[in-house]
Every structure is written in C-alpha cells, then in structure tokens.
Design a protein around this motif. Sequence first.
Motif, PDB file in Angstrom:
ATOM      1  N   GLU A  14       0.707  -1.332   0.264  1.00  0.00           N
ATOM      2  CA  GLU A  14       0.137   0.071  -0.134  1.00  0.00           C
ATOM      3  C   GLU A  14       0.641   1.227   0.059  1.00  0.00           C
ATOM      4  O   GLU A  14       0.556   2.230  -0.516  1.00  0.00           O
ATOM      5  N   TYR A  15       1.975   1.224   0.840  1.00  0.00           N
ATOM      6  CA  TYR A  15       2.881   2.479   0.818  1.00  0.00           C
ATOM      7  C   TYR A  15       4.119   2.281  -0.193  1.00  0.00           C
ATOM      8  O   TYR A  15       5.027   3.299  -0.298  1.00  0.00           O
ATOM      9  N   SER A  16       4.248   1.084  -0.727  1.00  0.00           N
ATOM     10  CA  SER A  16       5.513   1.075  -1.660  1.00  0.00           C
ATOM     11  C   SER A  16       5.046   1.613  -3.166  1.00  0.00           C
ATOM     12  O   SER A  16       3.714   1.800  -3.424  1.00  0.00           O
ATOM     13  N   ASN A  17       6.005   1.820  -3.974  1.00  0.00           N
ATOM     14  CA  ASN A  17       5.748   2.317  -5.244  1.00  0.00           C
ATOM     15  C   ASN A  17       6.868   2.159  -6.358  1.00  0.00           C
ATOM     16  O   ASN A  17       7.709   1.273  -6.199  1.00  0.00           O
ATOM     17  N   PRO A  18       6.873   2.412  -7.524  1.00  0.00           N
ATOM     18  CA  PRO A  18       7.896   1.829  -8.457  1.00  0.00           C
ATOM     19  C   PRO A  18       9.379   2.533  -8.099  1.00  0.00           C
ATOM     20  O   PRO A  18      10.224   1.911  -8.640  1.00  0.00           O
ATOM     21  N   THR A  19       9.298   3.465  -7.180  1.00  0.00           N
ATOM     22  CA  THR A  19      10.909   3.717  -6.808  1.00  0.00           C
ATOM     23  C   THR A  19      11.279   3.069  -5.368  1.00  0.00           C
ATOM     24  O   THR A  19      12.355   3.469  -5.299  1.00  0.00           O
ATOM     25  N   GLN A  20      10.468   2.728  -4.591  1.00  0.00           N
ATOM     26  CA  GLN A  20      10.760   2.306  -3.190  1.00  0.00           C
ATOM     27  C   GLN A  20       9.683   1.200  -2.660  1.00  0.00           C
ATOM     28  O   GLN A  20       8.571   0.944  -3.199  1.00  0.00           O
ATOM     29  N   THR A  21      10.430   0.319  -1.944  1.00  0.00           N
ATOM     30  CA  THR A  21       9.551  -0.649  -1.305  1.00  0.00           C
ATOM     31  C   THR A  21       9.540  -0.318   0.332  1.00  0.00           C
ATOM     32  O   THR A  21      10.914  -0.116   0.865  1.00  0.00           O
ATOM     33  N   VAL A  22       8.479  -0.063   0.964  1.00  0.00           N
ATOM     34  CA  VAL A  22       8.323   0.217   2.494  1.00  0.00           C
ATOM     35  C   VAL A  22       7.735  -1.060   3.075  1.00  0.00           C
ATOM     36  O   VAL A  22       7.263  -1.779   2.684  1.00  0.00           O
ATOM     37  N   GLY A  23       8.497  -1.168   4.581  1.00  0.00           N
ATOM     38  CA  GLY A  23       7.956  -2.219   5.262  1.00  0.00           C
ATOM     39  C   GLY A  23       8.199  -1.873   6.749  1.00  0.00           C
ATOM     40  O   GLY A  23       8.468  -0.667   7.027  1.00  0.00           O
ATOM     41  N   VAL A  24       7.989  -2.825   7.548  1.00  0.00           N
ATOM     42  CA  VAL A  24       8.122  -2.944   8.862  1.00  0.00           C
ATOM     43  C   VAL A  24       8.831  -3.921   9.479  1.00  0.00           C
ATOM     44  O   VAL A  24       8.754  -5.162   8.660  1.00  0.00           O
ATOM     45  N   LEU A  25       9.872  -3.638  10.066  1.00  0.00           N
ATOM     46  CA  LEU A  25      10.983  -5.098  10.737  1.00  0.00           C
ATOM     47  C   LEU A  25      10.569  -5.387  12.003  1.00  0.00           C
ATOM     48  O   LEU A  25      10.366  -4.278  13.051  1.00  0.00           O
ATOM     49  N   TYR A  26      10.081  -6.295  12.115  1.00  0.00           N
ATOM     50  CA  TYR A  26       9.981  -6.994  13.620  1.00  0.00           C
ATOM     51  C   TYR A  26      11.017  -7.849  14.129  1.00  0.00           C
ATOM     52  O   TYR A  26      11.880  -8.531  13.463  1.00  0.00           O
ATOM     53  N   ILE A  27      11.211  -7.882  15.446  1.00  0.00           N
ATOM     54  CA  ILE A  27      12.162  -8.781  16.248  1.00  0.00           C
ATOM     55  C   ILE A  27      11.412  -9.634  17.168  1.00  0.00           C
ATOM     56  O   ILE A  27      10.989  -8.783  17.972  1.00  0.00           O
ATOM     57  N   ASN A  28      11.416 -10.841  16.956  1.00  0.00           N
ATOM     58  CA  ASN A  28      11.023 -11.892  17.855  1.00  0.00           C
ATOM     59  C   ASN A  28       9.189 -11.031  18.129  1.00  0.00           C
ATOM     60  O   ASN A  28       8.947 -11.297  19.183  1.00  0.00           O
ATOM     61  N   GLY A  29       8.753 -10.786  17.177  1.00  0.00           N
ATOM     62  CA  GLY A  29       7.169 -10.553  17.161  1.00  0.00           C
ATOM     63  C   GLY A  29       7.134  -9.132  17.653  1.00  0.00           C
ATOM     64  O   GLY A  29       5.797  -8.727  17.710  1.00  0.00           O
ATOM     65  N   ILE A  30       7.883  -8.338  17.852  1.00  0.00           N
ATOM     66  CA  ILE A  30       7.779  -6.740  18.259  1.00  0.00           C
ATOM     67  C   ILE A  30       8.174  -6.006  17.044  1.00  0.00           C
ATOM     68  O   ILE A  30       9.517  -5.926  16.692  1.00  0.00           O
ATOM     69  N   ALA A  31       7.350  -4.880  16.776  1.00  0.00           N
ATOM     70  CA  ALA A  31       7.614  -3.803  15.607  1.00  0.00           C
ATOM     71  C   ALA A  31       8.748  -3.081  16.086  1.00  0.00           C
ATOM     72  O   ALA A  31       8.617  -2.592  17.196  1.00  0.00           O
ATOM     73  N   VAL A  32       9.842  -2.785  15.391  1.00  0.00           N
ATOM     74  CA  VAL A  32      11.090  -2.026  15.975  1.00  0.00           C
ATOM     75  C   VAL A  32      11.115  -0.627  15.035  1.00  0.00           C
ATOM     76  O   VAL A  32      11.484   0.251  15.416  1.00  0.00           O
ATOM     77  N   CYS A  33      10.879  -0.863  13.776  1.00  0.00           N
ATOM     78  CA  CYS A  33      11.090   0.231  12.940  1.00  0.00           C
ATOM     79  C   CYS A  33      10.344   0.110  11.646  1.00  0.00           C
ATOM     80  O   CYS A  33      10.044  -0.928  11.061  1.00  0.00           O
ATOM     81  N   ASN A  34      10.251   1.257  10.688  1.00  0.00           N
ATOM     82  CA  ASN A  34       9.807   1.135   9.348  1.00  0.00           C
ATOM     83  C   ASN A  34      11.126   0.945   8.600  1.00  0.00           C
ATOM     84  O   ASN A  34      12.348   1.327   9.070  1.00  0.00           O
ATOM     85  N   THR A  35      10.889   0.343   7.450  1.00  0.00           N
ATOM     86  CA  THR A  35      12.313  -0.017   6.679  1.00  0.00           C
ATOM     87  C   THR A  35      11.980   0.663   5.164  1.00  0.00           C
ATOM     88  O   THR A  35      10.735   1.027   5.042  1.00  0.00           O
TER      89      THR A  35
END
Length: 134
Positions: free
Chosen positions: A10-31
């Motif tokens: 939904e937030y990605s486009n032809p110039t970039q891919t956006v995501g969320v990084l989780y560590i052991n099930g806990i969201a830590v940051c956007n990527t």
Amino acid sequence: MLLKLIRNPEYSNPTQTVGVLYINGIAVCNTIEPPVQGNTTHPKGCIPMGWYPVQVTQSPKFHRLLPLILQVPGFNGIRIHAGTKVEHTKGCICVGSRNMEDQITKKLLNAQNRYEAIYIDITDPHRNAVELPH
C-alpha cells in the motif's frame, strides 16, 4: 532469534519498497528498500521474499559491525543499516537512524554471542507465516 520484514504494498511504489521490521514479534522500525520490480537506479530491485540466515559481521563498506543477510539469490553483501531514503541503499534494508541501526545490531550481536541462530523472514501481509526450522 527471528526478524520478520513485512513489506507494505500500500505504501510502496515503483521507486521504493516500504515495510516494517519485527524482532521476535515486536515491531521495531519502518524500513525502506529498492522497488520490488527494479528500475534504472536499482535494476535488481529489492531482495526476493524468503527465509534467510543473518550474521553480524564487520562491514568493509561501513567499517563497523552490521547485520549481514546470507544466501540471498543473486545478491551479495546485503546489510541492515541506517538510511531514510531509497537513495541510501543499493539493495540493503534501511532502518532509519543510526541509533536504530545500533539498537538492532546490538540485539543481534547479543543473540549471536549466545550462539543463537538468527533468521529473517521477508514477506508481505498476504503470504503465510514461515515457522522457524526445527
């Protein structure tokens, strides 16, 4: 230790891919990563969805310890590092600030020093979860 990167189409486009990084099930940051399909700036695009081992090693480019994603088909030297724009990467996963990079690296290094296996599952919200190997 399990890292999970869930890409958000939904937030990605032809110039970039956006995501969320989780560590052991806990969201830590956007990527942010290169686009899924690639473009003239990032012809390979982002790394393929999949399950990869991770190891903290000295980066020859950044001259510091950083997480290295291993066994990525067609890619070498894929790291998790600081960056806020797609221009800050040639294929790596950017996690915002240097402070965030340091926090992630420290957590992974502690796990590695305990001889704990570290994996990253790169996926999108529509793909089924992958379980840790036994």
